[in-house]
Structures are given as C-alpha cells and as structure tokens.
Design a protein around this motif. Structure first.
Motif: not given
Length: 193
Positions: A152-173
């Motif tokens: 019954r939800h109308t939205a979703q927090i999908m994912a985020k990219v986050q700085r990790e040191g000099a690079g980036w990480q992707l996390r599925a939410i």
C-alpha cells in the motif's frame, strides 16, 4: 557483470581495474500493472507516474535535490533525464539520473535515490519496477535492485551512494514509504544517513 542487490547490501563503485568510476547513472523502469476485475478488459492498464529523485546531503544536512522540477544540481554534477508520466514496458529505463562523481562537491558525502508515485497510486498497481546503476563510460550495468511489487506504499527509498575514503559505495535500501514527492519522504530518508 551486474550484481542483483538485496535490501541493505553494499558494493564498491570502483572498476575491476581498481580505477574509480567517473560517471554513473541510476535508471528507473516500470510499467503499469494490469487492472483486475470486471472492467479490466475495457480499460487495460492504468498509467502510473513514478518519479526518480536524487537528494544530496552533507552529513545530516540537506544540500540539493535533482527531480522532475529541478533537473540539474546547482553545481551541475547531477542531472535528471526528464519526467516520464506513464512508464513503459518495465524493460528499459523510463527516468534516469546521471552523477559525475568527480564533480560532486567535496562537502556532499551522500546521495539518496528515491522513487515516488506522484499521482498517488500504490506499488500494488506497478509492475516490473527496478532501479539500476550503470557505468556510463562503458554502458555496463553494475547493480540492479528490483522494487518489490504490491503493498500500500506510494514511495520507496531505493538506494544511496556514499563517499568511502577516496571512492564511493552503493547501498540498496529498498524501504517502503508514503509520499507523492521527495519532500514527503525526507523523514524516511534521514533515517538512512
């Protein structure tokens, strides 16, 4: 090789060669689910207006947003492809947001991607919905997160990219939420910062 992300799973956004990615695109695809019941044969499917947004943060502080009414971040590093009001076949990206990672300002350490039903239909009426991350320099799909159908939800927090040191990480939410716009989702978003 694409990774099918489960809720909460993380992957590094660096190439197999160890080089950092420079241009990534978060794609969103969906189709309207067929109607059920007596009138289903007459009306077919119902058009669904899903909207992809990217909300930029510095720590817990909101910095900027890219969505259908603000297609480019103030610094120009994040760009939205434009608003798709009806979806497609669920086989190709209907909306996308490109991020030039080296251009993202240093103070921005998290970018949260959301999807919401602007017209208010629930995800029970959406079929074949997914988000995916693509290396735009090679066209290779890096990761895919299938949005759970139903509910019954109308939205979703999908994912985020986050700085990790000099690079980036992707996390599925993959957290269900309620709201027609990214502003409605801010309380749910901030729980993931």
């Amino acid at each position: 090789m694409s990774v099918n992300l489960a809720k909460g799973q993380q992957i590094s956004l660096s190439k197999d060669t160890g080089d950092a990615l420079t241009l990534v695109r978060m794609g969103l695809g969906w189709q309207a689910a067929p109607r059920k019941g007596f009138l289903a044969k007459l009306t077919g499917t119902r058009e669904i207006d899903l909207d992809a947004s990217a909300v930029l943060f510095s720590g817990q502080s909101y910095v900027d947003v890219v969505f259908f009414r603000h297609l480019v971040s103030e610094d120009g590093s994040v760009r939205h492809s434009g608003d798709n009001l009806v979806g497609g076949t669920g086989q190709a990206d209907d909306e996308s947001i490109a991020v030039e990672l080296p251009r993202v300002p240093r103070e921005v350490d998290q970018i949260v991607f959301t999807v919401n039903s602007f017209t208010g239909q629930t995800f029970a009426e959406v079929g074949s919905a997914y988000c995916r991350l693509v290396d735009e320099t090679t066209g290779q799909e890096l990761a895919r997160h299938t949005l759970e159908g139903g509910g019954r939800h109308t939205a979703q927090i999908m994912a985020k990219v986050q700085r990790e040191g000099a690079g980036w990480q992707l996390r599925a939410i993959g957290e269900p939420a309620a709201g027609r716009t990214f502003q409605d989702l801010m309380p749910a978003i901030t729980r993931h910062l």
